[in-house]
Write an enzyme that holds these catalytic residues in place. Structure first.
Site, short mmCIF file in Angstrom:
data_model
loop_
_atom_site.label_atom_id
_atom_site.label_comp_id
_atom_site.label_asym_id
_atom_site.label_seq_id
_atom_site.Cartn_x
_atom_site.Cartn_y
_atom_site.Cartn_z
N HIS A 119 0.93 -1.09 0.02
CA HIS A 119 -0.12 -0.12 0.09
C HIS A 119 0.74 1.35 0.05
O HIS A 119 1.32 1.72 1.19
CB HIS A 119 -1.04 -0.14 1.12
CG HIS A 119 -2.07 0.96 1.27
ND1 HIS A 119 -3.13 0.84 1.91
CD2 HIS A 119 -2.16 2.07 0.31
CE1 HIS A 119 -4.08 1.78 1.68
NE2 HIS A 119 -3.38 2.78 0.94
N HIS A 138 1.71 5.03 -1.81
CA HIS A 138 1.08 6.20 -3.17
C HIS A 138 2.55 6.73 -3.44
O HIS A 138 3.12 7.43 -2.80
CB HIS A 138 0.38 7.07 -2.35
CG HIS A 138 -1.05 6.61 -1.78
ND1 HIS A 138 -2.08 6.50 -2.85
CD2 HIS A 138 -1.39 6.28 -0.70
CE1 HIS A 138 -3.20 6.02 -1.95
NE2 HIS A 138 -2.71 5.76 -0.62
N ARG A 156 2.27 8.92 -6.23
CA ARG A 156 1.83 10.26 -6.73
C ARG A 156 2.21 10.65 -8.34
O ARG A 156 1.74 11.61 -8.77
CB ARG A 156 2.20 11.42 -5.87
CG ARG A 156 1.85 11.28 -4.53
CD ARG A 156 0.45 11.37 -4.31
NE ARG A 156 -0.09 11.50 -2.74
CZ ARG A 156 -1.06 10.87 -2.27
NH1 ARG A 156 -1.85 10.01 -3.12
NH2 ARG A 156 -1.45 10.88 -0.97
N ASN A 187 -4.75 6.02 -7.48
CA ASN A 187 -5.20 7.21 -7.45
C ASN A 187 -4.35 8.28 -7.79
O ASN A 187 -4.19 9.26 -7.22
CB ASN A 187 -6.01 7.46 -5.95
CG ASN A 187 -4.78 7.54 -5.05
OD1 ASN A 187 -3.98 6.95 -4.92
ND2 ASN A 187 -5.20 8.38 -3.65
N ASP A 192 -8.55 2.74 -3.81
CA ASP A 192 -7.97 3.10 -2.41
C ASP A 192 -8.28 4.91 -2.42
O ASP A 192 -7.49 5.48 -3.40
CB ASP A 192 -6.62 2.84 -2.17
CG ASP A 192 -6.14 3.45 -0.84
OD1 ASP A 192 -6.66 3.51 0.24
OD2 ASP A 192 -5.06 4.21 -0.96
N HIS A 230 -10.70 -0.13 0.42
CA HIS A 230 -10.69 1.04 1.53
C HIS A 230 -11.94 1.13 1.91
O HIS A 230 -13.17 1.58 1.34
CB HIS A 230 -10.48 2.33 0.76
CG HIS A 230 -10.48 3.36 1.33
ND1 HIS A 230 -9.40 4.21 1.58
CD2 HIS A 230 -11.50 4.12 2.02
CE1 HIS A 230 -9.82 5.35 2.43
NE2 HIS A 230 -11.00 5.28 2.66
N HIS A 255 -5.61 -0.88 5.74
CA HIS A 255 -5.50 -0.18 6.74
C HIS A 255 -6.71 -0.26 7.87
O HIS A 255 -7.39 0.58 8.14
CB HIS A 255 -5.63 1.38 6.41
CG HIS A 255 -6.38 1.80 5.48
ND1 HIS A 255 -7.74 1.65 5.15
CD2 HIS A 255 -5.91 2.64 4.26
CE1 HIS A 255 -8.15 2.29 4.13
NE2 HIS A 255 -7.14 2.87 3.57
N ASN A 285 -6.64 8.82 6.87
CA ASN A 285 -7.81 8.32 6.43
C ASN A 285 -7.55 6.98 6.22
O ASN A 285 -6.63 6.37 5.23
CB ASN A 285 -8.47 8.86 5.33
CG ASN A 285 -9.83 8.32 5.03
OD1 ASN A 285 -10.71 7.99 5.99
ND2 ASN A 285 -10.27 8.72 3.55
N ASP A 314 0.47 2.54 3.81
CA ASP A 314 -0.23 3.60 3.22
C ASP A 314 0.58 4.93 3.20
O ASP A 314 0.02 5.82 3.38
CB ASP A 314 -1.56 3.89 4.12
CG ASP A 314 -2.36 4.72 3.24
OD1 ASP A 314 -2.16 5.08 2.34
OD2 ASP A 314 -3.37 5.07 4.17
#
Lengths: 314, 435
Positions: free
Chosen positions: B58, B60, B62, B92, B152, B179, B232, B278, B305
């Site tokens: 998990h 990110h 970007r 995402n 997610d 998620h 998470h 989150n 995350d």
């Protein structure tokens, strides 16, 4: 005292000192020349990220009567949607030499961030942050109750009921802590949908109808909170304005069930006919207009103690 | 070819002491002592723990879209420094990783940088909008070989879409990674709903909003016989539901993040958006339940995350700030602090939680999370459990610096990371060996 951010951290002696100082300030307002030289040369910035003409002019009047220079800074809108960030605004004010920043903000915690972000050195006075705190409102409420019911003393033995949208109310949060610190018993009256989950540690009772509060407690001051209509329709917190009025509204009948000495209060602006009837709002027990006058005295006291307090002590 | 590497006297899995020989990207010898070939680099690993290279399910990164917060390159470097040899990049981005083109681009960029294997996670629905399934088959058969699908950041909220996704991924033995967040119950939510939110006047994110989706998805997975992985996990209630689902034989796996195992909603009292994440930080009772669930195996893996954000998205009002915090470089230290040093888990468990099990769930276990044994790929992490360090946000390799651990001391860290025998991270004291 360096900042005034929340009533939760206010000790009883600090609270009484503000109220005593406010009493002195109020006395000066009876004089022909109401302006005091106390804060001459100091700059107070009213930083308003949210519209509130009443609160702004109250602070403005307070600062001006203490001879401070007042700058009004209206920064509407959020930092995301438009305009500059809280940080940049703070740095700007610091560069301009603000001795005190009176901040009203739509975001809970914004006053705390201004005070602790390391962005500015002046005192921060929270004039309402989101649904968190509004310390001077509760101080003026306490001042008003004290003046009528306990001149010179604390609020031990008195019961104050606060009616309405507790969930979204910074006035309720501020008052629960301050009035309790001053010795009063606080009763919150609200539909369960407008009571925050996690309220258990708050030093107060909670009941769910105004009639139950009137039946159960000997209420010395009844504070009606403003209810926003949009909470009923879009928010679905309760079925209709009519039902709210029936269960929580202060009408003539309920007014007459209060003890003779009881005060009727409202932080304004009122929704007449919704949370309070005209009969109650205009009754002799109503101190709603007086609350506004007391607001200036309390804010003078707060500004004085934040800005001149240390010098005065020397 | 690169020089052979000899790692002397490492504690394999924190346990037995052995020496390793690495040649041509493989572990070629594991023995009490190994003979040093000519020209070999020799590392004295006395006191160091050798783990299989860590695998994050998990992350990110970007890129594409928010290269001001992180890039595949900076994120890869952060990962290598944190001891990771593989990361799963969430979908995402902008554009969203919902086509074969985007996932191939992300995968290739990861390979080009070469610090860590970047495995893209595909979006379940087009644009993460929760309305139409994305072309998961195309992503699965692409060069990126996507097996995990997730929206997610957003919950796959519509139960019919979720059901179809769970069924559809069976084609290529994939899994849906959820998620879990009921959107209606969390509109405008800012932090855990409880005593702290009540006092602070921040809109609450109730535990039930997670738990109801976890329960629903477990039942859906059972109904259609698919695999679901819950991201998470943050509440004691979710732990109970996962435990129940596993006892029932449902194919569900779950992850916990280091921050949910260490921090609580009390940190919101600072109104510092570095603590805004989150799902939100919960109560101490939730933290305790999560730790126990990791220890007893109810929670399968630790995942970071890792969520970099540009400073302007954190240096603002709490309600205006973005959700998320950095995690790649601090995860190992936090896990040592909360699990190993407390006796809740051993380093052997850490190898399972942070490498073997995530590799299996991510279906990269032919390459990662392998045993430290002869003939296996040399994806390895050397941990110095005594190398305490204080986290300095600006010193992290990520482009962003939104760590919640600034100024906090962590007990240990990865001092070397090897991807197929190539050092991707070397602590200062080990760099000399390669000079």
């Amino acid at each position: 005292m360096r900042h005034l951010l929340t009533t939760k951290d206010l000790s009883k002696s600090d609270a009484l000192r503000i109220l005593d100082t406010a009493t002195q300030m109020a006395a000066t307002q009876e004089r022909e020349v109401r302006k005091l030289p106390t804060l001459r040369g100091k700059t107070v910035v009213n930083l308003f990220f949210e519209d509130s003409t009443r609160t702004r002019i109250s602070f403005e009047a307070a600062a001006k009567r203490l001879s401070a220079d007042v700058i009004n800074f209206s920064a509407k809108g959020s930092s995301v949607s438009k305009g500059e960030s809280l940080k940049d605004t703070a740095l700007t004010l610091q560069a301009m030499g603000a001795d005190a920043v009176v901040v009203r903000h739509w975001a809970s915690g914004a006053a705390y961030q201004l005070a602790h972000g390391g962005w500015l050195h002046g005192s921060v006075l929270n004039a309402g942050d989101g649904t968190h705190q509004h310390p001077t409102q509760s101080l003026l409420d306490a001042f008003t109750i004290r003046k009528h019911l306990a001149p010179g003393g604390d609020l031990s033995g008195f019961t104050v009921a606060i009616v309405g949208d507790v969930l979204h109310s910074r006035v309720a949060r501020s008052n629960v802590y301050l009035l309790t610190t001053l010795g009063a018993k606080v009763v919150l009256v609200a539909p369960p949908t407008l009571v925050p989950v996690g309220i258990e540690p708050w030093p107060c009772d909670v009941v769910h109808t105004l009639d139950q509060a009137l039946d159960t407690y000997e209420i010395d001051a009844l504070m009606m909170l403003r209810v926003q209509r949009e909470r009923m329709t879009g928010g679905g917190f309760f079925p209709s304005p009519n039902e709210y009025s029936r269960i929580f509204g202060l009408d003539g009948d309920r007014l007459r069930r209060l003890p003779d000495h009881a005060l009727v209060m409202h932080p304004g602006p009122m929704n007449r006919g919704l949370e309070i009837s005209a009969e109650a709002a205009d009754s002799p027990r109503s101190v709603i207009v007086e609350q506004v006058a007391n607001g200036v005295a309390v804010r003078m006291a707060a500004l004085y103690l934040l800005l001149a307090g240390e010098e005065a002590a020397q | 070819m690169s020089r052979p590497i000899v790692i002397n006297n490492a504690h394999l899995y924190g346990d037995t002491v052995a020496s390793l020989l690495i040649e041509d990207g493989l572990i070629t010898q594991v023995a009490d002592t190994v003979e040093t070939p000519d020209g070999a680099v020799v590392i004295d690993a006395q006191g160091l723990v050798a783990l299989p290279g860590l695998v994050d399910l998990h992350t990110h990164l970007r890129e594409p879209g928010r290269e001001d917060a992180e890039t595949i390159e900076t994120g890869s470097r952060a990962a290598a420094r944190g001891g990771w040899t593989a990361v799963h990049a969430m979908a995402n981005t902008n554009p969203v990783a919902d086509t074969a083109g985007v996932v191939e681009q992300v995968y290739s960029r990861g390979q080009e940088i070469g610090l860590v294997d970047v495995y893209p996670v595909g979006a379940v629905t087009i644009g993460l909008k929760g309305e139409h399934l994305s072309e998961m088959g195309a992503m699965a058969s692409s060069k990126a070989r996507v097996r995990l699908f997730s929206d997610d950041g957003v919950c796959v909220y519509d139960p019919v879409i979720m059901r179809r996704a769970l069924e559809y991924v069976k084609t290529f033995d994939g899994a849906v990674v959820q998620h879990a967040q009921d959107l209606r119950l969390t509109e405008g939510a800012q932090m855990h709903e409880g005593e702290v939110s009540a006092e602070l006047g921040l809109a609450g994110w109730p535990a039930v909003a997670e738990e109801s989706i976890v329960a629903r998805d477990a039942l859906l997975a059972e109904h259609v016989g698919s695999r679901v992985h819950v991201q998470h996990l943050s509440t004691a209630g979710s732990v109970e539901i996962i435990r129940w689902a596993k006892e029932r034989g449902i194919k569900v796996t779950a992850e916990a993040t280091p921050h949910h195992l260490l921090l609580t909603d009390e940190s919101a009292r600072t109104y510092d958006p570095l603590f805004k994440v989150n799902p939100p930080l919960r109560t101490q009772a939730d933290v305790d339940a999560l730790r126990a669930a990791v220890a007893d195996g109810t929670i399968d893996i630790i995942a970071t995350d890792h969520a970099p954000h540009a400073s302007e998205d954190k240096d603002c009002e709490w309600a205006a700030a973005s959700f998320g915090m950095l995690g790649l470089e601090t995860a190992l230290g936090v896990i040592q602090k909360v699990l190993v040093d407390t006796g809740a888990a051993t380093w052997r468990d850490v190898a399972r939680l942070m490498s073997e099990a995530p590799a299996r769930i991510g279906q990269v276990d032919h390459l990662h999370g392998r045993p430290i044994a002869e003939g296996e790929p040399a994806n390895l992490t050397l941990v110095d459990p005594k190398a305490a360090w204080t986290v300095t946000p600006e010193a992290l390799a990520s482009r962003a610096s939104n760590t919640p651990y600034g100024g906090i001391e962590l007990p240990g860290r990865a001092v070397a990371t090897f991807l197929r025998g190539v050092p991707t991270h070397l602590d200062a004291q080990l760099e000399g060996a390669f000079a």
